[in-house]
Design a protein around this motif. Sequence first.
Motif, PDB file in Angstrom:
ATOM      1  N   UNK A  28     -12.093 -18.518  78.697  1.00 26.56           N
ATOM      2  CA  UNK A  28     -13.143 -18.654  77.682  1.00 26.56           C
ATOM      3  C   UNK A  28     -14.528 -18.498  78.326  1.00 26.56           C
ATOM      4  N   UNK A  29     -14.707 -19.081  79.493  1.00 24.41           N
ATOM      5  CA  UNK A  29     -15.976 -18.931  80.208  1.00 24.41           C
ATOM      6  C   UNK A  29     -16.236 -17.474  80.580  1.00 24.41           C
ATOM      7  N   UNK A  30     -15.185 -16.776  80.974  1.00 22.96           N
ATOM      8  CA  UNK A  30     -15.329 -15.366  81.302  1.00 22.96           C
ATOM      9  C   UNK A  30     -15.688 -14.558  80.059  1.00 22.96           C
ATOM     10  N   UNK A  31     -15.100 -14.915  78.935  1.00 21.23           N
ATOM     11  CA  UNK A  31     -15.434 -14.253  77.672  1.00 21.23           C
ATOM     12  C   UNK A  31     -16.913 -14.457  77.333  1.00 21.23           C
ATOM     13  N   UNK A  32     -17.406 -15.662  77.519  1.00 25.62           N
ATOM     14  CA  UNK A  32     -18.812 -15.949  77.247  1.00 25.62           C
ATOM     15  C   UNK A  32     -19.700 -15.106  78.158  1.00 25.62           C
ATOM     16  N   UNK A  33     -19.312 -14.969  79.424  1.00 27.12           N
ATOM     17  CA  UNK A  33     -20.099 -14.161  80.364  1.00 27.12           C
ATOM     18  C   UNK A  33     -20.128 -12.699  79.923  1.00 27.12           C
ATOM     19  N   UNK A  34     -18.975 -12.180  79.544  1.00 22.09           N
ATOM     20  CA  UNK A  34     -18.894 -10.789  79.083  1.00 22.09           C
ATOM     21  C   UNK A  34     -19.743 -10.600  77.831  1.00 22.09           C
ATOM     22  N   UNK A  35     -19.649 -11.542  76.910  1.00 22.19           N
ATOM     23  CA  UNK A  35     -20.435 -11.458  75.678  1.00 22.19           C
ATOM     24  C   UNK A  35     -21.923 -11.465  75.984  1.00 22.19           C
ATOM     25  N   UNK A  36     -22.337 -12.280  76.946  1.00 20.84           N
ATOM     26  CA  UNK A  36     -23.753 -12.351  77.312  1.00 20.84           C
ATOM     27  C   UNK A  36     -24.258 -11.007  77.814  1.00 20.84           C
ATOM     28  N   UNK A  37     -23.429 -10.288  78.560  1.00 20.64           N
ATOM     29  CA  UNK A  37     -23.826  -8.967  79.044  1.00 20.64           C
ATOM     30  C   UNK A  37     -24.015  -8.002  77.876  1.00 20.64           C
ATOM     31  N   UNK A  38     -23.131  -8.085  76.892  1.00 22.85           N
ATOM     32  CA  UNK A  38     -23.266  -7.217  75.718  1.00 22.85           C
ATOM     33  C   UNK A  38     -24.513  -7.582  74.929  1.00 22.85           C
ATOM     34  N   UNK A  39     -24.755  -8.884  74.751  1.00 21.87           N
ATOM     35  CA  UNK A  39     -25.963  -9.328  74.048  1.00 21.87           C
ATOM     36  C   UNK A  39     -27.217  -8.872  74.793  1.00 21.87           C
ATOM     37  N   UNK A  40     -27.166  -8.942  76.131  1.00 20.83           N
ATOM     38  CA  UNK A  40     -28.316  -8.530  76.933  1.00 20.83           C
ATOM     39  C   UNK A  40     -28.614  -7.049  76.724  1.00 20.83           C
ATOM     40  N   UNK A  41     -27.577  -6.253  76.693  1.00 19.80           N
ATOM     41  CA  UNK A  41     -27.754  -4.806  76.591  1.00 19.80           C
ATOM     42  C   UNK A  41     -28.135  -4.359  75.181  1.00 19.80           C
ATOM     43  N   UNK A  42     -27.545  -4.984  74.168  1.00 18.54           N
ATOM     44  CA  UNK A  42     -27.696  -4.485  72.803  1.00 18.54           C
ATOM     45  C   UNK A  42     -28.484  -5.393  71.879  1.00 18.54           C
ATOM     46  N   UNK A  43     -28.644  -6.679  72.254  1.00 11.47           N
ATOM     47  CA  UNK A  43     -29.241  -7.634  71.337  1.00 11.47           C
ATOM     48  C   UNK A  43     -28.168  -8.210  70.429  1.00 11.47           C
ATOM     49  N   UNK A  44     -28.445  -9.372  69.869  1.00 10.19           N
ATOM     50  CA  UNK A  44     -27.456 -10.062  69.045  1.00 10.19           C
ATOM     51  C   UNK A  44     -27.061  -9.251  67.820  1.00 10.19           C
ATOM     52  N   UNK A  45     -28.026  -8.696  67.120  1.00  8.45           N
ATOM     53  CA  UNK A  45     -27.740  -7.994  65.869  1.00  8.45           C
ATOM     54  C   UNK A  45     -26.848  -6.778  66.082  1.00  8.45           C
TER      55      UNK A  45
END
Length: 222
Positions: A28-45
């Motif tokens: 789950x922590x790894x999933x959060x890290x991966x998600x953060x990278x996607x959010x960083x690159x693309x933004x939440x929306x």
Amino acid sequence: MKEGQSSRIAQRRAAALSGNTPDYIAKRNELVRVAAEVFREKGLAAASLNEIASRFGTDRASLYYYVGSKEELFQECITETVVLNLQRAKAITAQDISPREKLRQLIAVLINSQVEHYPYMYVYMQEDMLKKPSQDTEWTQTMVEHTRRLERYFIDTLKEGVADGSFRSDLSVTLIANSLFGMTQWTHRWWLPVPGGSRHSADDLIKVFTTVLLNGIEGADA
């Protein structure tokens, strides 16, 4: 996803979370890290659960075993770091040290946090919680309140310095604080706090920001 299936997955997720098994928590922590990278690159929306799932090496349906929504992932990226920064700022301002040293340590908290919690703080600064349209949600309101409390620690420290003569009294402490946050929270646009990401270290930023700010607000008794 059908309602019954969604309910069953939610029950499994709740059971796994309450079980707190090392393997589940690590994934789950790894999933959060991966998600953060996607959010960083693309933004939440613009970020999607499909892309997060692909980066994580699974399908979208499997993500629901770990989180209930994209918004939950976003919250997981941010909450712990913001709370920790607030705790550290509170501890600094409670010390029996000069306002100048308090301010230096507070600036260090903001910069070092970007290194320690990359890319989570990047995502937090990028999204700017004070300007998010969904401020009616309980979580967003909590984050906005945390941000304002952090700002208050800076403003109180500046007022303390004005009172003892360390800082100038002819400048608005609110404007000084806003200038400081502008310096430290805009770094996500030009500074990458990872090895090889920038030729400037966190210590470089802390030294420059502290020097520029303190030299500009230095009072007669400093």
